[in-house]
Design an enzyme around this catalytic site. Structure first.
Site, PDB file in Angstrom:
ATOM      1  N   GLY A 171       0.753  -1.532   0.073  1.00 48.57           N
ATOM      2  CA  GLY A 171       0.161  -0.173   0.035  1.00 48.57           C
ATOM      3  C   GLY A 171       0.693   1.298  -0.059  1.00 48.57           C
ATOM      4  O   GLY A 171       0.168   2.358   0.261  1.00 48.57           O
TER       5      GLY A 171
ATOM      6  N   LYS B  90       4.296  -0.397 -14.270  1.00 52.03           N
ATOM      7  CA  LYS B  90       5.767  -1.223 -14.187  1.00 52.03           C
ATOM      8  C   LYS B  90       5.858  -1.917 -15.450  1.00 52.03           C
ATOM      9  O   LYS B  90       4.663  -2.478 -15.789  1.00 52.03           O
ATOM     10  CB  LYS B  90       5.781  -1.999 -12.943  1.00 52.03           C
ATOM     11  CG  LYS B  90       7.006  -2.786 -12.725  1.00 52.03           C
ATOM     12  CD  LYS B  90       7.248  -3.775 -11.845  1.00 52.03           C
ATOM     13  CE  LYS B  90       7.061  -3.274 -10.511  1.00 52.03           C
ATOM     14  NZ  LYS B  90       7.896  -3.582  -9.286  1.00 52.03           N
TER      15      LYS B  90
ATOM     16  N   ASP C 266      -5.739  -5.554  -5.050  1.00 48.67           N
ATOM     17  CA  ASP C 266      -4.613  -6.432  -4.985  1.00 48.67           C
ATOM     18  C   ASP C 266      -5.303  -7.857  -4.795  1.00 48.67           C
ATOM     19  O   ASP C 266      -6.416  -8.078  -4.472  1.00 48.67           O
ATOM     20  CB  ASP C 266      -3.453  -6.091  -4.124  1.00 48.67           C
ATOM     21  CG  ASP C 266      -2.145  -6.723  -4.065  1.00 48.67           C
ATOM     22  OD1 ASP C 266      -1.190  -5.905  -4.514  1.00 48.67           O
ATOM     23  OD2 ASP C 266      -2.153  -7.952  -4.092  1.00 48.67           O
TER      24      ASP C 266
ATOM     25  N   ASP D 210      -8.130 -10.336  -8.516  1.00 48.15           N
ATOM     26  CA  ASP D 210      -6.919 -10.637  -9.676  1.00 48.15           C
ATOM     27  C   ASP D 210      -7.174  -9.605 -10.939  1.00 48.15           C
ATOM     28  O   ASP D 210      -8.534  -9.599 -11.247  1.00 48.15           O
ATOM     29  CB  ASP D 210      -7.064 -11.912 -10.060  1.00 48.15           C
ATOM     30  CG  ASP D 210      -6.060 -12.259 -11.181  1.00 48.15           C
ATOM     31  OD1 ASP D 210      -5.558 -11.401 -11.692  1.00 48.15           O
ATOM     32  OD2 ASP D 210      -5.853 -13.585 -11.397  1.00 48.15           O
TER      33      ASP D 210
HETATM   34  N1  SAM Z   1       3.069  -0.669  -5.329  1.00 48.64           N
HETATM   35  C1  SAM Z   1       2.901  -1.380  -4.102  1.00 48.64           C
HETATM   36  C2  SAM Z   1       3.291  -0.634  -2.809  1.00 48.64           C
HETATM   37  O1  SAM Z   1       3.865   0.441  -3.289  1.00 48.64           O
HETATM   38  O2  SAM Z   1       3.212  -0.911  -1.873  1.00 48.64           O
HETATM   39  C3  SAM Z   1       3.763  -2.597  -4.197  1.00 48.64           C
HETATM   40  C4  SAM Z   1       3.206  -3.645  -5.136  1.00 48.64           C
HETATM   41  S1  SAM Z   1       4.089  -5.248  -5.380  1.00 48.64           S
HETATM   42  C5  SAM Z   1       5.640  -4.663  -6.112  1.00 48.64           C
HETATM   43  C6  SAM Z   1       3.443  -6.047  -6.598  1.00 48.64           C
HETATM   44  C7  SAM Z   1       2.034  -6.575  -6.144  1.00 48.64           C
HETATM   45  O3  SAM Z   1       1.269  -6.938  -7.320  1.00 48.64           O
HETATM   46  C8  SAM Z   1       1.825  -7.571  -5.025  1.00 48.64           C
HETATM   47  O4  SAM Z   1       1.174  -7.162  -3.866  1.00 48.64           O
HETATM   48  C9  SAM Z   1       0.820  -8.610  -5.931  1.00 48.64           C
HETATM   49  O5  SAM Z   1       0.019  -9.329  -4.772  1.00 48.64           O
HETATM   50  C10 SAM Z   1       0.180  -7.783  -6.687  1.00 48.64           C
HETATM   51  N2  SAM Z   1      -0.214  -8.760  -7.953  1.00 48.64           N
HETATM   52  C11 SAM Z   1       0.334  -9.418  -8.829  1.00 48.64           C
HETATM   53  N3  SAM Z   1      -0.271 -10.155  -9.670  1.00 48.64           N
HETATM   54  C12 SAM Z   1      -1.725  -9.558  -9.484  1.00 48.64           C
HETATM   55  C13 SAM Z   1      -2.621  -9.682  -9.892  1.00 48.64           C
HETATM   56  N4  SAM Z   1      -2.901 -10.535 -11.041  1.00 48.64           N
HETATM   57  N5  SAM Z   1      -3.848  -9.078  -9.491  1.00 48.64           N
HETATM   58  C14 SAM Z   1      -3.928  -8.186  -8.360  1.00 48.64           C
HETATM   59  N6  SAM Z   1      -2.675  -7.876  -7.828  1.00 48.64           N
HETATM   60  C15 SAM Z   1      -1.739  -8.691  -7.980  1.00 48.64           C
END
Ligand code: SAM
Length: 313
Positions: free
Chosen positions: A53, A166, A85, A101
């Site tokens: 978050g 990203k 998320d 998702d």
């Molecule tokens: N931006 C966030 C922060 O600042 O705290 C960090 C994000 S972290 C690098 C990547 C996130 O992508 C993870 O929490 C993971 O659960 C989420 N994620 C990966 N695949 C996903 C999907 N198909 N749908 C939703 N979330 C997803």
């Protein structure tokens, strides 16, 4: 390893804790903003792949600052932030949270429903797969996340809006840039200094959202996973969003691996190639070898490869 070793190794990790951010990623978004001004005038935003978050924290802070400034001039819309998320996220004031998702159309539909008739100024996505170590697979999943985020953005972003996501700068990244350019005249790739050099991650900043004429947002793109999907349904500009279609699955043999001859449980039996090469580039070398062997009377078997050399004699 001592409690402080990560603090020593990672300045952004340490600073995040000092400044109250949930993750060091907060600095990436702040640094992107300092260069690209992504929060100017923003009051509605969506944070895709938001857990734990820190980007939502940045959004909450920046949108509140915008709100206060706007109020000085007159009535202003209250900030609206939706964070999504796969994983549950601890609550954050002013942030509506959805768990799901983003590549799943039901999650996408829930996000869209939250916007009802209104539109977002900004959609951000820091989505990253759980890295498998199979680079092609990781890059593919990352691209899927980016395209899923773009697809959601096409439903909810207002004209002129901004999309930040990203991206893995891998071999075929230009295909993704080309897709983004269909919707945004300005597409930049940024690498904030808080993003490690050793990582292939970077961020696309796409500005001035403009839906191409004739484009209709749909859940067919980019996954085409509906059982009844029909490519023919996509016409005109809708077809220029290239879908990823996966062929084969992980149960199929990996073409870069070596396998034992009886790997599939059957007894191995040698088979001749169905068609020997008729004019391979190495044929001339084989012929020279054969002639040299004949001259010296040796019985070299180097020419045993089944190639028709008669045309070179
Ligand atoms: N931006 C966030 C922060 O600042 O705290 C960090 C994000 S972290 C690098 C990547 C996130 O992508 C993870 O929490 C993971 O659960 C989420 N994620 C990966 N695949 C996903 C999907 N198909 N749908 C939703 N979330 C997803």
């Amino acid at each position: 390893m001592g409690k402080t070793s990560k603090d020593k190794r990672d300045i952004y990790y340490r600073k995040a804790k000092e400044e109250g951010w949930r993750a060091r990623s907060a600095f990436k978004l702040l640094q992107i903003d300092s260069e690209c001004h992504i929060f100017d005038g923003v009051s509605k935003a969506v944070d895709l792949c938001a857990a734990p978050g820190s980007w939502s924290q940045v959004l909450a802070r920046k949108l509140n600052e915008n709100y206060k400034k706007a109020l000085e001039k007159g009535p202003a819309p209250k900030p609206k932030i939706i964070a999504v998320d796969l994983q549950a996220m601890a609550p954050l004031e002013g942030v509506v949270q959805l768990q799901g998702d983003i590549t799943n159309s039901s999650t996408a539909e829930q996000i869209i429903a939250h916007f009802d008739n209104s539109r977002a100024d900004l959609v951000v996505c820091d989505g990253a797969p759980d890295v498998t170590g199979l680079h092609d697979m990781d890059i593919f999943i990352q691209s899927q996340l980016l395209l899923a985020a773009l697809n959601i953005a096409t439903y909810i972003l207002k004209p002129g809006g901004t999309f930040v996501a990203k991206i893995f700068r891998a071999k075929d990244v230009s295909l993704l840039y080309a897709q983004l350019r269909i919707f945004f005249p300005y597409v930049y790739c940024t690498k904030p200094s808080s993003s490690r050099n050793s990582s292939i991650e970077a961020f696309v900043v796409c500005k001035d959202y403009s839906q191409p004429e004739g484009y209709e947002p749909n859940m067919l793109n980019p996954w085409m996973m509906e059982e009844s999907w029909d490519f023919e349904k996509l016409t005109g500009v809708n077809r220029t969003i290239v879908p990823f279609v996966v062929c084969g699955d992980l149960n199929q043999p990996d073409s870069d691996m070596s396998y034992p001859l009886n790997y599939d449980g059957k007894e191995y039996k040698y088979h001749e190639p169905v068609q020997a090469p008729i004019a391979p580039p190495y044929a001339e070398a084989l012929l020279m070898n054969r002639k040299r062997a004949e001259k010296s009377g040796s019985t070299s078997n180097q020419n045993d490869i089944d190639v028709d050399l008669s045309s070179l004699d």
